[in-house]
Each structure stands twice: as C-alpha cells, then as structure tokens.
Design a protein around this motif. Structure first.
Motif, short mmCIF file in Angstrom:
data_model
loop_
_atom_site.label_atom_id
_atom_site.label_comp_id
_atom_site.label_asym_id
_atom_site.label_seq_id
_atom_site.Cartn_x
_atom_site.Cartn_y
_atom_site.Cartn_z
N PRO A 1 0.84 -1.21 0.00
CA PRO A 1 0.00 0.00 0.00
C PRO A 1 0.87 1.25 0.00
O PRO A 1 2.08 1.18 0.27
N PRO A 2 0.31 2.40 -0.30
CA PRO A 2 1.09 3.65 -0.18
C PRO A 2 1.65 3.76 1.24
O PRO A 2 0.96 3.55 2.22
N ASP B 1 -2.53 1.41 -4.70
CA ASP B 1 -3.54 1.91 -3.79
C ASP B 1 -4.86 1.21 -4.08
O ASP B 1 -5.63 1.61 -4.95
#
Length: 405
Positions: free
Chosen positions: A44-45, A83
């Motif tokens: 994920p970011p 994302d």
C-alpha cells in the motif's frame, strides 16, 4: 519450473503475487523468491507494515528501506505500490493476479472482503491460479475473523505452555524468532509446492487454506501424545524438553563463562561409562566408578551427587576443550551460542551459509542462506526491494500486456 539437469534447480518462470502483510505469508514469498521465482510484493502507499518495524540498518531510524525486520522476510522480491482503495488500484492488482501462477495472502475473511478480494471467485475465474491463504485461524470457523500474533498463536496452539523455566511462579516464556509464523509458513510453502505438482497433472490451480492456529496445534511435540494417551500434562523445564515430571538440569557453566548443554541420559549405559572414563582422566571420578553406579536406579537415586561432581568437572575446563573432547568421545555436549556467535561458527563458514547481499544503500550485509540445497545448484537471498522501486516497470508491463521482469 526446472530447466533440466544441466542448470540450477529453481522456480524460474514462476510468477507470484504477494499481498501478505504478515511474516507467515511473507516467508513463503521469500522462500520462492530465493529459489528464482518472480515474486511481486504489492504494497500500500507508505509501504507494508513490516517496513515500520525495527531495528534499523546503517543508522536509518524509521526509514522503510532500512528495516531489518522487513529485510529478513522479503529478500529477492520486487516492490510495487498499489492503492487498492481506488478503482484504478484494484484494476492494476487484478491485472497482476491474472498474470500470476501463485497468489499469497495472509488476511482473514473480513479484511479480504474489505479489500475487494474473493479468493474462491478468483480460483473460479482463473483456473490456472493457485491461491495460498496463510491466515491466523483459516478462512472458515468461529475464529476466522480473529486477529493474532506470534505470541497469541503459540499460546492458543499449546506450544507456549512447554516453553519457559523450572520456576513455575513465572509465566511461560515466548521463544524468539517468530516461531509460530515460521511454522505456518512451512505448511504454506509445502501447500504451494503440492498444488503446483497437482497443476502439472491436471492443469488446474486451487485455493490452499492454511491456518496458523492449526499448524501450531499439530507441532506441539511431546505435549500431544502425553495428553491423548496417558492424559498427563507436561511441565516446562529450563533448556530441556517439557516432561510430565522434572528431569535433571542440562546446562553447565565452563571456566570461560560459556554454558554448555549436556544431554546426560542416565538410562544410557554407554554414555555413563564413557563419561566416567573421562572423569577419571582428570581425577574427578571419585566414587562414580563404583559398581553400584552401574545400576540405573542407583544413578537416579543419587543424581544430586552426580550433578555436583559434573558442575566441578565443567568449571575446570573451557568450553572449547569440553566440546572438542566430548565430540571425540561421542558424548552429546555442545556450547550454547548467542545468535551473533553463529557468524563465526566454522561449520557454517565452511558451508558458506551466511552470504553478503547488497541492501539498503547498496552496502553488503550478511544474510542467512537458503534453508535447503540441491545437487544441481541452489538459490539464495537477493537484495530486498526498496519501497515501490518496481512500480513503474511493472505498471508499464501491464499496459503492454505483460509483466516486465
């Protein structure tokens, strides 16, 4: 997967997408990557949770690209930041999965659903795909949504009750090394390999559901048979196998302050005779050479006396001398090493177990090698990925209809 007897035995050509955020899934990806599989770690970011766990290498406190915890479980992978809270991110993830041979997840059913993943539907839609779920309690059952940790898994699975010291006024002690995660990963790795073998015969993938709780529960060594048959509970004991009743201590301190482990099995007559012969060379046999000590019952009855003599015996010698002479005589004695001392272990050095790997800023760091070796060659750890380092290449490969390697 195997290029033939003239080349290394590897998983080259095997494409793996790893969504795992926990060690039990990450270890499976690492084992596959270290043997040559193309493992794309989808993060994920901000990066996977493991990147925020220390300690940190080269003085880079808090740097996600210098977490030793992350390095340990993620060598040889590629990192792609996606994302999945957005439709575009989920589409990119879906394209990656479509192109993969294996998908690895470690989340429970509710978290998978929240992230837009239906593992059963994926297997139906992609018949070639092998989906490995290594979750805390499996994908079904009343505990399926519960969270866990290494400590919780060891406790719930029964192993923790056998870990600790003779002093039972203190609670059990969790062993280091993320043992529950390692056990679950071993079952997961075996499950993937078995599914790959079956796919070679049928052409079909499948969903492999591994529960960390179940993996730990069947790994309790003596605790299970003692309970299932004579219905007795084990007592944890310092540096010894848990038993229904206390056994003799096995740690002895030597003259150099190093402790050695001696599995003094009184019931083994050969071990006893060999030990007394050794004691005699140092004039420490005292009365132990008497015929009465040839009786197991007598040895057990007078063990405290034997223990006192053994303590003096070891304190008169340094640990290296004790170890080498014990090995020469065929006695089960060895030093208790601290983890950092393994770097100087002559046997591991001769086998080249620790290998330098460029990590972080490119400086070489020593990593443990592969846990298995093959006669046609072996893999080994490669650099852990920097956060998102492969995003552009992989995304451009998706746009071109292939995942760039």
């Amino acid at each position: 997967m195997w290029d033939g007897p003239t080349s290394e035995l590897t998983y080259s050509g095997l494409r793996v997408v790893e969504l795992a955020q926990d060690p039990q899934g990450e270890i499976v990806g690492k084992l596959l990557a270290d043997q040559g599989a193309d493992v794309v770690k989808v993060e994920p970011p901000g990066g996977s949770a493991g990147r925020r766990i220390g300690p940190w290498a080269q003085g880079h406190e808090g740097d996600p690209d210098h977490s030793l915890h992350f390095w340990t479980y993620n060598t040889g992978k590629r990192s792609v930041v996606v994302d999945t809270s957005t439709a575009e991110g989920r589409q990119e993830r879906g394209a990656l999965i479509t192109d993969a041979d294996v998908l690895i997840t470690s989340a429970g059913p509710r978290d998978l659903e929240a992230d837009g993943l239906d593992l059963h539907a994926l297997v139906d839609e992609l018949p070639h795909l092998i989906v490995l779920s290594v979750s805390p309690f499996g994908l079904t059952g009343p505990w399926a949504e519960w969270r866990s940790s290494d400590l919780v898994a060891l406790a719930a699975g029964g192993i923790l009750m056998s870990c600790g010291y003779d002093d039972h006024t203190i609670p059990p002690i969790r062993p280091g090394g993320n043992q529950a995660f390692q056990i679950a990963a071993s079952f997961g790795h075996c499950g993937v390999l078995l599914a790959l073998l079956e796919r070679q015969a049928t052409g079909l993938g499948q969903l492999v559901d591994v529960s960390m709780h179940e993996a730990v529960a069947v790994s309790g060594e003596l605790a299970n048979p003692y309970w299932f048959y004579p219905r007795v509970l084990l007592e944890r004991q310092t540096c010894r196998h848990a038993q229904p009743s206390p056994t003799q201590p096995a740690l002895f301190e030597c003259a150099d302050g190093v402790q050695v482990y001696f599995a003094l099995i009184l019931s083994d007559d050969r071990t006893w005779t060999t030990l007394v012969e050794w004691l005699t060379t140092l004039g420490l046999d005292l009365d132990l050479g008497g015929e009465e000590y040839l009786s197991l019952a007598y040895r057990q009855e007078h063990f405290s006396h034997i223990q006192t003599i053994m303590e003096s015996f070891f304190l008169m010698q340094d640990s290296v001398t004790v170890y080498e002479e014990a090995q020469r005589r065929g006695l089960p004695i060895g030093p208790v090493f601290a983890p950092e001392q393994l770097l100087d272990d002559p046997h591991l050095r001769e086998r080249g177990f620790f290998v330098p790997v460029a990590a972080g800023d490119g400086e070489p760091a020593l990593f443990p090698g592969a846990p298995f070796r093959f006669s046609y060659g072996t893999g080994g750890p490669k650099a852990p990925p920097r956060l998102g380092a492969d995003t552009a290449a992989v995304v451009s490969g998706l746009a071109a209809g292939e995942v760039a390697s």
